[in-house]
Each structure stands twice: as structure tokens, then as C-alpha cells.
Design an enzyme around this catalytic site. Structure first.
Site, PDB file in Angstrom:
ATOM      1  N   GLU A 140       6.785   6.935   3.648  1.00  0.00           N
ATOM      2  CA  GLU A 140       5.476   7.418   4.369  1.00  0.00           C
ATOM      3  C   GLU A 140       5.185   6.493   5.169  1.00  0.00           C
ATOM      4  O   GLU A 140       4.857   5.293   4.827  1.00  0.00           O
ATOM      5  CB  GLU A 140       4.602   7.538   3.259  1.00  0.00           C
ATOM      6  N   ASP A 187      -8.764   4.634   1.352  1.00  0.00           N
ATOM      7  CA  ASP A 187      -7.992   3.487   1.082  1.00  0.00           C
ATOM      8  C   ASP A 187      -9.138   2.384   0.711  1.00  0.00           C
ATOM      9  O   ASP A 187     -10.073   1.928   0.996  1.00  0.00           O
ATOM     10  CB  ASP A 187      -7.390   3.136   2.470  1.00  0.00           C
TER      11      ASP A 187
END
Lengths: 431, 265
Positions: B48, B59
Site C-alpha cells: 500500500e 492518521d
């Protein structure tokens, strides 16, 4: 407060104003938060249809926040521009701005949902102070995320929030300003959503926030429309408000959207000029995109990275805008125009001198823009033309900026000269 | 290219696939390619590549710091596609993980076309759910790309079914309620989420839960089809800001430990 109206300006059930393809809004959010947003949507629909809720909200606004706020005819300012200027005095609300309406509504809804903690983002601290106030009122635990740049610039508001019992978390990530405070609040919410409500500070973000915040702030326009009809037997020719995320503006505009003869103006922060990189004129100079969960206009670069905005007014310093405003702009129902820092500060001084009202710098943008509209209106329709402006907040919080801008406050430089433009001789006497 | 054969091969070997993440452009574009190919070499089955974005709401601090470093270094979307091309050339299926606005800004169909042309396998979209993703779904289908959507512990069964029905490649089970970041404790939310997801689909299920060790990977691999690791890998490079060789060595060592873990599960 009225319930949901079937209107061409209403969002569809997924939160799109103007449809999912060409329209604005929606919900571009992590799956982890969808259940909470669905829960909030259902609770909000349910509450707005429940007289027990709307009556309690109205009573709190009346007894605690001081609503309805007065509609004030600014006679000396009117004489200066040649037509009637009405000011909706949201600056007289408890905590000094329209924002108390939104937070009391959302906090009341939080209590109804059985949640015990609220979080909020704040730029200069106004929404944070309002949230801390509402949390204190309802006895809720409160955490406010604030960009580290802003906690340093706005130490007084940090102290106010602390005094009101809120925890203030400085956000160091990204540009350490409002948009990053929103990011950090969303990060908190993902991890705390079972017991925490996010008191979103403006009519932006994912569905249902744009419509929910509108419902809690639309009292501004509902009151003003009734006050104007009651006193003058007519509607204004035009209404005006400043637009950052757009909660005070949508609060004013909503009641007038179906009044086709009422022109609607939103004034964005033009900063140092929309031809410079330092502005926050999102509708005027941004591009369609997705920010904080909604499709709207965004200040962004060609890769879709959010660009930092600038305004002398922290409350307008946001690189996105509420999706309903994007829709109203795209349809032409409302006009959105920039006002520079300098124009706003001139208007701040002018209103102070002519009416004895020191407006928030945000609201000074509305005043500055309204003066331009008023001159046009006066020329077209004469002295009976009426312009209604939302004076969304008071200027006490902005004295630091005003001291710097106007060179005030230096004890060595006390002067008899007043601040701002000359023009005393141009303004009329009070009747 | 799709991730499907990689998951199938892992299944045939009686193990979970190891899915490794780094943002493009970290520590710089060339260094990122070197790090990602190191991960391929050390045992990742699927890669990824994160597209660094100014407002990464899902995040935690580790990935934020790496993405910010990439943005400060001037990484562009074109650099992300260049990174995809270099990593996909190893033969390991390579997905891009991206917040939605950069794709919309680039042009959804154009992004899909250029990603396919670079050899990319598809997209993971942390802030785009299928019910808001019609344009991406159409573009992915037109360009034969994987659509990896996320399910969460808070998802209703109905939404899990809707999500898996729209997915291709694998389903991403984000099994902690919170942002990305390495966690030393395992989540008791992962098992039930995987079970609820599996009831709706035959697609492989990859689980992201903050894994940072071979033992955690092994535990997760006992019931997941893919073990997704991001922050712990990023951390190896962040911990060696002035010594790339040491960072790459640590990255290789951790990847090997994780690859070994998924084979013990």
C-alpha cells in the site's frame, strides 16, 4: 424555530444541496464515523419534531442567552449611506456572538442522546468559549482542540475556556490552525464516539452538521424577518452577513431564501486581496473539492492539497465553506463577495464612531460589504431602501488586533486624535 | 493487476498475506521507492502506497509525521504514480491508499486511468464509503482496478454487507476505533468484526489493528486473511532520520519478522 420545510434549498436525505452529482455537501467520511453521524441525524430529526425539545431550546435561548436579539436601526450610519441600515444585534447575546445558539442547541441534543462528553474545535477561541459555556450549563465534560498557533495568539480565550471548566488541547500538526484543530477533533471522535458528541462550530462538515447547525442558528433570520415586518411592515431589500464556514450567514439567510425580492449577500474574507495568496475567499477563489467531509469550495493547490487561508479575522480564516453556501452561490440565490482586511478594519472604526458599537472583525466584514451594497441600493431605490446586516459578534476579543492595526494602546503615544476615517461631518445626527 | 492472486497464493500456502504500507515521497521519492522495494524483498505480499495529504483525519502521529515530511519535500501526485510504477514492476500488487480530495482534484477517471497505466492494483479509500463513491466505482470498473473499502467495529451489519458488495480485491477491516498507530495490546473488536464481515462475502479480509511485531501478526493471522501493517514500518525509518542504511536495515528486519509471523498464524 420552525421544523423542516420542503424547499428547493433543503438538502436531500444524504445531505446534498442540489443533488449528489452537481451539488454540494454529502458525507465523505471514514466508515468508523458513519454510525455516529447516522445516530446524530436520527436524534436531530426526532428532536426537531418534538415540541418538548424545541420549547426547551427556545426557553434556554430566551432566559440564558438573551434571545431574541434586538433589531437596531443604525440611524447615523444610515444617514451616511443614504438608506436604512438595520443591525441584527447578535453581539448582545451571552458570550458575545451568534455562536451560543449553535452550541446550546447541540449540547441540548447531546444531553438528549445520553452522551456525557463534548469536543469542539476552535480557531480564535470563540466557538471554544461558547462550547465550554454550553458544557458548563449542561454539566458536560468538554475538550476543545485549538491550533497551537492560536493558543499562543489567543491566551485570553484559553483562560476563559479553562475557567469554564474545559480542557484545551493545543494542536501542533499540519499548519497548527483551525483546519488542523478540526482534524484533531475528528481523530478524538473516532476513538470516543460511543460517549462523546462533536459540537461542530460552523455550518460545514459532513451531513448532518450543515443542516443541523443551520437549524440551531436560523433563529437569527426568523427573528429578524419578524422584527422587520413588525416594525416597518415590509421585508428588507437586501440582507448581508460575513461568511467563514458560514453559520451566522446561514442563520440569517434561511428565513429569507424563499423571499425572491430580498437580495442576499455573503461577504468573505478577502485578506490582503484575492489576487494575492493571502485571503480566505473560498467561494470567490476556491475550487470544488472535498474538505472535512463535505463537497464544497476549497482553497487548494492543483494536487488537491488544502492551501492555508489568511484573514485578519480568525473566525473567517478557514479554507473551506459550508456546502449550502456553495450551493446558494452556484444557483445565484446569494452573492458572495470579498472584503479585504483593510476594508473590514475601516468599517470597524466607522461603526464604532457612528453607532457606539465595536463589532467583531468578522462582523466588520459584513458591515464593510453592506456599505457597498447600501450605496447601490440608495441610488436605485432612495432612502426607504432597507438593508439588514447580521452583526454576528462584538469586538472585545479583537482589541489586540485593533491596537496593532490602528497603533493604539501605547501609553507613550496617547493622542487626542480619534481612530479611523474622518467622516464625522458626513454622518447624520440621531433623531 | 489485482491483489487477488497474492491473497490466493497466501491462502494456498495456509497463511495470511502480509500487507505493508508506506507513504510515497518518504523520506524522499527515491528513498521511498527503495524502502518499498525493500519491503517487497523482505516478504510483503501486497504493498500500500500512501498519497500524502494535508488533512489526514484518520492518521495518528507516526503516519502524519511521515506524510508531512513528504509534503514538505514537495511530493506530487505524479511522484506517487511514479512510485507505484517502480514498485509494481517488482510483480507485487501495489495499491494506493488515499484520502478522497486529491483523486477528485486530479479527475477520478483520469486518476484511475493513470493508476492502471502505472501498473497499480487499485485504491484504498479511508474517507470514501461506497454510498458516496459512485464515481470511483464506475472508474475502477472501467479500468479493472481493485476497490478496497473499509469496515469498522461501529459498522452495522447492513453497512458491512453494502461495503463488501462494492469491494474488489479485499475488504479492509479497521479493527480499532481510533486513528492509525502501533498498539501493543490487541483489540477485542477484531475477531467479531472479521466474523461479521466474513458472513457477507467470500473476499479476503485484511485487518489493520496497529500490529508492530511478529507475535501480533501471528495472532491476527490465525483468523484474518491479511495482516496490514503501516505505522510500525514507518517508525523504523522515522527512528533513523540521519542514517538511511540503518533505517532500511530496521525496515527489512521488521518486515521479515512480520512475514515470519503471518506464517506462524
Amino acid at each position: 424555530m420552525t421544523g423542516h420545510q420542503a424547499s428547493r434549498f433543503e438538502a436531500d436525505e444524504r445531505g446534498f444541496f442540489g443533488g449528489p452529482v452537481d451539488g454540494f455537501g454529502g458525507r465523505f467520511m471514514p466508515e468508523a464515523l458513519v454510525a455516529a453521524l447516522d445516530e446524530l441525524t436520527e436524534a436531530w430529526h426526532d428532536a426537531m419534531a418534538d415540541p418538548a425539545f424545541t420549547d426547551e431550546f427556545a426557553a434556554i435561548l430566551r432566559d440564558y442567552a438573551g434571545c431574541p436579539s434586538p433589531l437596531y436601526e443604525a440611524e447615523r450610519l444610515s444617514a451616511k449611506v443614504g438608506c436604512r441600515i438595520l443591525l441584527k444585534r447578535e453581539d448582545l447575546n451571552h458570550t458575545g456572538a451568534h455562536k451560543i445558539r449553535n452550541v446550546l442547541g447541540q449540547a441540548l441534543l447531546t444531553r438528549r442522546m445520553g452522551k456525557t462528553r463534548v469536543i469542539a474545535e476552535t480557531g480564535a477561541g470563540q466557538h471554544g468559549v461558547a462550547s465550554a459555556t454550553a458544557a458548563a450549563y449542561f454539566g458536560l465534560d468538554c475538550t476543545v482542540y485549538m491550533g497551537a498557533v492560536d493558543t499562543r495568539r489567543q491566551a485570553l480565550n484559553v483562560a476563559r475556556m479553562n475557567l469554564l471548566g474545559a480542557k484545551v488541547v493545543p494542536v501542533e500538526s499540519g499548519s497548527a490552525t483551525l483546519k488542523d484543530a478540526i482534524n484533531e477533533a475528528l481523530r478524538d471522535w473516532v476513538a470516543s464516539v460511543d460517549h462523546t458528541a462533536y459540537l461542530f462550530g460552523t455550518a460545514a462538515g459532513p451531513h448532518p452538521f450543515p443542516s443541523l447547525v443551520r437549524d440551531f442558528t436560523r433563529g437569527i433570520g426568523d427573528e429578524a424577518r419578524a422584527q422587520c415586518l413588525d416594525r416597518y411592515g415590509r421585508l428588507p431589500d437586501a440582507i448581508a452577513a460575513c461568511v467563514g464556514g458560514g453559520s451566522n450567514a446561514i442563520g440569517l439567510f434561511t428565513a429569507f431564501l424563499e423571499d425572491d425580492d430580498v437580495a442576499i449577500y455573503g461577504f468573505e474574507a478577502g485578506g490582503e486581496g484575492v489576487d494575492t495568496p493571502r485571503h480566505a475567499a473560498t467561494i470567490g477563489a476556491g475550487e470544488r473539492g472535498v474538505l472535512h467531509g463535505a463537497r464544497t469550495y476549497v482553497l487548494q493547490d492543483e494536487d488537491g492539497q488544502t492551501v492555508e487561508s489568511h484573514s485578519i479575522s480568525a473566525g473567517l480564516d478557514y479554507p473551506g465553506v459550508g456546502p449550502e453556501h456553495a450551493f446558494l452561490a452556484a444557483t445565484g440565490r446569494a452573492s458572495y463577495l470579498p472584503v479585504t482586511d483593510a476594508e473590514a478594519m475601516d468599517a470597524l472604526a466607522l461603526l464604532s464612531r457612528t453607532e457606539g458599537i465595536i463589532p467583531a472583525i468578522e462582523s466588520a466584514h459584513a458591515i464593510a460589504g453592506a456599505l457597498r451594497v447600501a450605496e447601490q441600493l440608495a441610488a436605485e431605490k432612495g432612502p426607504e431602501a432597507t438593508l439588514l446586516v447580521n452583526l454576528s459578534g462584538r469586538g472585545d476579543k479583537d482589541m489586540g488586533t485593533a491596537i496593532e492595526w490602528f497603533g493604539l494602546g501605547d501609553p507613550e503615544q496617547v493622542t487626542e486624535e480619534p481612530v479611523g476615517q474622518p467622516g464625522e461631518e458626513q454622518t447624520g445626527d440621531r433623531r | 493487476m489485482s491483489v487477488t492472486p497474492a491473497f490466493a497464493r497466501a491462502r494456498d500456502e495456509g497463511r495470511a498475506a502480509l500487507v505493508g504500507y508506506l507513504p510515497a515521497g518518504f523520506p524522499d521519492v527515491a528513498g521511498g521507492i527503495e524502502a518499498l522495494t525493500t519491503m517487497v524483498d523482505a516478504g510483503c505480499d501486497v504493498i500500500e502506497i500512501g498519497l500524502p495529504y494535508s488533512d489526514p483525519v484518520m492518521d495518528g502521529p507516526t503516519i502524519q509525521a511521515a506524510a508531512q515530511q513528504a509534503l514538505d519535500g514537495g511530493v506530487r501526485v505524479a511522484d506517487v504514480l511514479r512510485t507505484v510504477e517502480a514498485v509494481a514492476a517488482t510483480g507485487t500488487p501495489t495499491l494506493v491508499m488515499t484520502y478522497w480530495n486529491p483523486v477528485e482534484r486530479y479527475g477520478v477517471d483520469r486518476f484511475a486511468a493513470d493508476l492502471a497505466a502505472a501498473g497499480g492494483a487499485g485504491l484504498i479509500t479511508p474517507d470514501l464509503t461506497p454510498d458516496s463513491g459512485a464515481e470511483w466505482i464506475a472508474a475502477a470498473d472501467a479500468h479493472d482496478l481493485d476497490k478496497v473499502f473499509l469496515v469498522a467495529p461501529s459498522s452495522t451489519d447492513e453497512r458491512i454487507a453494502m461495503t463488501t458488495a462494492a469491494s474488489r480485491g479485499f475488504v479492509y477491516a479497521a479493527a480499532v476505533m481510533g486513528v492509525t498507530g502501533a498498539r501493543t495490546t490487541t483489540s477485542d473488536l477484531a475477531g467479531p468484526l472479521v466474523a461479521r464481515t466474513r458472513a457477507t462475502t467470500d473476499l479476503p479480509i485484511g485487518v489493520g489493528i496497529g500490529v508492530s511485531s511478529g507475535d501480533q501478526a501471528a495472532e491476527l493471522a490465525s483468523y484474518a486473511d491479511g495482516v496490514i501493517v503501516g505505522s510500525a514500518l514507518v517508525r523504523t525509518l522515522l527512528d533513523h532520520p540521519h542514517d538511511r542504511a540503518a533505517g532500511l536495515a530496521a525496515l527489512r528486519a521488521l518486515t521479515e519478522e512480520l512475514a515470519n509471523g503471518v506464517r506462524r498464524g
